[in-house]
Scaffold this active site. Structure first.
Site, mmCIF file in Angstrom:
data_model
loop_
_atom_site.group_PDB
_atom_site.id
_atom_site.type_symbol
_atom_site.label_atom_id
_atom_site.label_comp_id
_atom_site.label_asym_id
_atom_site.label_seq_id
_atom_site.Cartn_x
_atom_site.Cartn_y
_atom_site.Cartn_z
ATOM 1 N N LYS A 140 25.789 42.298 70.878
ATOM 2 C CA LYS A 140 27.018 43.122 70.822
ATOM 3 C C LYS A 140 27.878 43.233 72.330
ATOM 4 O O LYS A 140 28.982 43.107 72.275
ATOM 5 C CB LYS A 140 26.649 44.663 70.516
ATOM 6 C CG LYS A 140 27.836 45.589 70.683
ATOM 7 C CD LYS A 140 27.692 46.921 70.280
ATOM 8 C CE LYS A 140 28.715 47.882 70.499
ATOM 9 N NZ LYS A 140 28.531 49.197 70.146
ATOM 10 N N HIS A 272 21.749 12.648 35.635
ATOM 11 C CA HIS A 272 22.567 13.693 35.429
ATOM 12 C C HIS A 272 21.874 14.966 34.789
ATOM 13 O O HIS A 272 22.220 15.543 33.964
ATOM 14 C CB HIS A 272 23.938 13.517 34.790
ATOM 15 C CG HIS A 272 24.752 12.110 34.996
ATOM 16 N ND1 HIS A 272 25.509 12.507 35.983
ATOM 17 C CD2 HIS A 272 25.036 10.779 34.645
ATOM 18 C CE1 HIS A 272 26.058 11.439 36.400
ATOM 19 N NE2 HIS A 272 25.844 10.174 35.450
#
Length: 510
Positions: A140, A272
């Site tokens: 922070k 696929h």
């Protein structure tokens, strides 16, 4: 005006000491005051380097069996103060709070402890409180403090302080803050998911810290990324980097072959996400030949996967086929040498790793989540609904076909004979279309459908599919059942000597 900050003091509190020694020595060399606690303090002292115990700063010992060491205003005030704020500076002087410029933390190994199968009490004790608070405070206040929250960042931090004599830019402090919040958010996600493992809260929290940029997504104009631990799943032996589409096919291949993990030699060829060739035989060589025969056209450029070691004979056959990826639990030395003949061919060893128990995918402006489909149809779970009962061989083929069907795009029909995939109809808008596609494909490759079995991913609302199948030569059918018109299909089978069994489980795959 420069926003660089020179490191003059550091608080170090780590679980793992790996890689810490050169950092401590460099900080000491640069005249940095080091504060520490517990085992880290002992480690630094053993290096012959002076360290200020946090207890001297707070006038409190480590208490509650080490649960509280750094949680004190004199520690957090030293981290969170704003160095250009007159009021903050005055309070530091008033309360004799030391300025802290660097926070180095390595959190308790919560995830590793959970994965080890430790007791609930051991797991709870590995929930870091002080460490996570130090990280949040330092990140922070990146304007004045640099936070090093992971062993993975030690080398970069050492480089920064070495190259610039302890002088660190705001850009780098902010970048390390982002890394720190990544560590803290991932840590909290892991803890929440542990407590929420029975899904009492309908909440989705996913955190993956291992990400790879792919060449592109499904198409070259789309960006693509993979987040996950690929190296835990596979050992890569050869070939280029896997693409987005490769990974989707590999996922489909692994899920399919897992249905046959402890069975006779089984080989699959996928394209696929669907199996275009699949067979089980006495040897992996014959299983491959039978799988390839199922559709040698679609096999071009496919993904190959085996449930057993690939030998030289199989590798010799594979070497003549252009394929993107080969996956197996192992390869003998001769086989591997042959397969490595194509430098771009991706060769993977499939490791024994448990797959996630939930499926996640994006949908609209949100996310869909479901349980993994862990039900595998078995002979013991079948309901025999027709007068004509399947033979032993037909039963084995029906279960074989059902397993393939489960991993094929809906609507789907799968045709099998003697544990060989003859053809499948995949992703069709009607089950009749799927069946007709499968029959047409089987005939294209000159397969005899007499005595074949048929699997469907969902029930038949009308008897049209069983009628078409019977006329093509199919002798037995497996399907979930559950239609209000099931009896129509049963009646047709009884009138035409077809055997049909029901599983009670639908296997849609969208």
């Amino acid at each position: 005006m420069s926003n660089n900050k020179t490191v003059k003091s550091a608080l170090i509190s780590v679980f793992s000491k790996d890689g810490l020694e050169p950092i401590v020595k460099k900080l000491n060399e640069q005249g940095v005051t080091i504060y520490s606690t517990g085992g880290t303090q002992t480690f630094i002292n053993d290096l012959g380097i002076d360290v200020v115990p946090v207890e001297e700063v707070t006038s409190y010992p480590s208490i509650l069996g080490g649960r509280v060491k750094t949680l004190h205003p004199k520690v957090f005030g030293g981290i969170l103060n704003r160095q250009n704020h007159e009021g903050d500076i005055k309070e530091l002087e008033e309360f004799e709070i030391p300025q802290i410029d660097v926070v180095i933390v390595d959190l308790y190994p919560f995830e590793k402890t959970v994965a080890s199968g430790a007791s609930a009490q051991d797991i709870i004790e590995k929930i870091d409180i002080g460490g996570i608070s130090l990280i949040r405070a330092a990140a922070k206040n990146f304007a004045d403090v640099i936070c090093v929250a992971s062993v993975d960042d030690y080398a970069e931090f050492l480089s920064l302080i070495s190259e610039n004599n302890g002088n660190i830019s705001e850009e780098n402090r902010k970048r390390f803050a982002a890394k720190a919040f990544n560590v803290s958010s991932h840590y909290d996600t892991a803890i929440f998911n542990y407590f929420n493992k029975n899904q009492e809260e309908t909440v989705l929290k996913i955190s993956e810290t291992k990400g790879n940029v792919l060449r592109y997504g499904e198409n070259p104009h789309q960006k693509g990324f993979f987040f996950g631990d690929f190296d835990a799943m596979f050992t890569k032996l050869n070939g280029k980097e896997l693409s987005y589409n490769n990974l989707l096919d590999v996922d489909a291949a692994v899920n399919l072959i897992n249905e046959f993990k402890n069975e006779a030699p089984t080989f699959a060829i996928l394209k696929h996400n669907n199996a275009c060739g699949f067979a089980q035989s006495n040897t992996i060589h014959q299983a491959y030949l039978d799988a390839l025969a199922g559709d040698p056209v679609s096999a071009f450029g496919g993904v190959l996967i085996s449930n057993q070691e690939i030998d030289k004979a199989t590798a010799d056959e594979i070497s003549s086929l252009f394929c993107e990826v080969i996956i197996a639990p192992s390869y003998n030395a001769e086989a591997l040498e042959i397969l490595k003949g194509k430098k771009n061919r991706i060769i993977l060893i499939l490791n024994d790793v448990e797959l996630p128990q939930t499926n996640v995918r994006s949908c609209l402006n949100g996310i869909l989540v479901q349980d993994r489909n862990n039900i595998t149809d078995s002979i013991e779970g079948l309901t025999y609904v027709t007068n004509n009962k399947p033979t032993k061989n037909e039963l084995e083929d029906l279960i074989f076909a059902s397993k393939i069907c489960k991993h094929t795009k809906s609507n789907t029909i799968v045709l099998v004979k003697n544990k060989k995939l003859l053809a499948s109809g995949t992703g069709q808008t009607s089950r009749v279309d799927a069946l007709e596609q499968a029959i047409h494909k089987a005939k294209t490759f000159n397969f005899d459908l007499n005595g074949a079995v048929m699997a469907s991913d969902a029930f038949f609302p009308f008897p049209d599919c069983v009628e078409i199948a019977k006329n093509a030569g199919v002798s037995a059918v497996i399907q979930p059942g559950g239609s209000i018109k099931d009896q129509l299909s049963i009646d047709y089978c009884n009138e035409n000597n077809l055997a049909m069994v029901m599983t009670g489980t639908r296997h849609f795959k969208h």
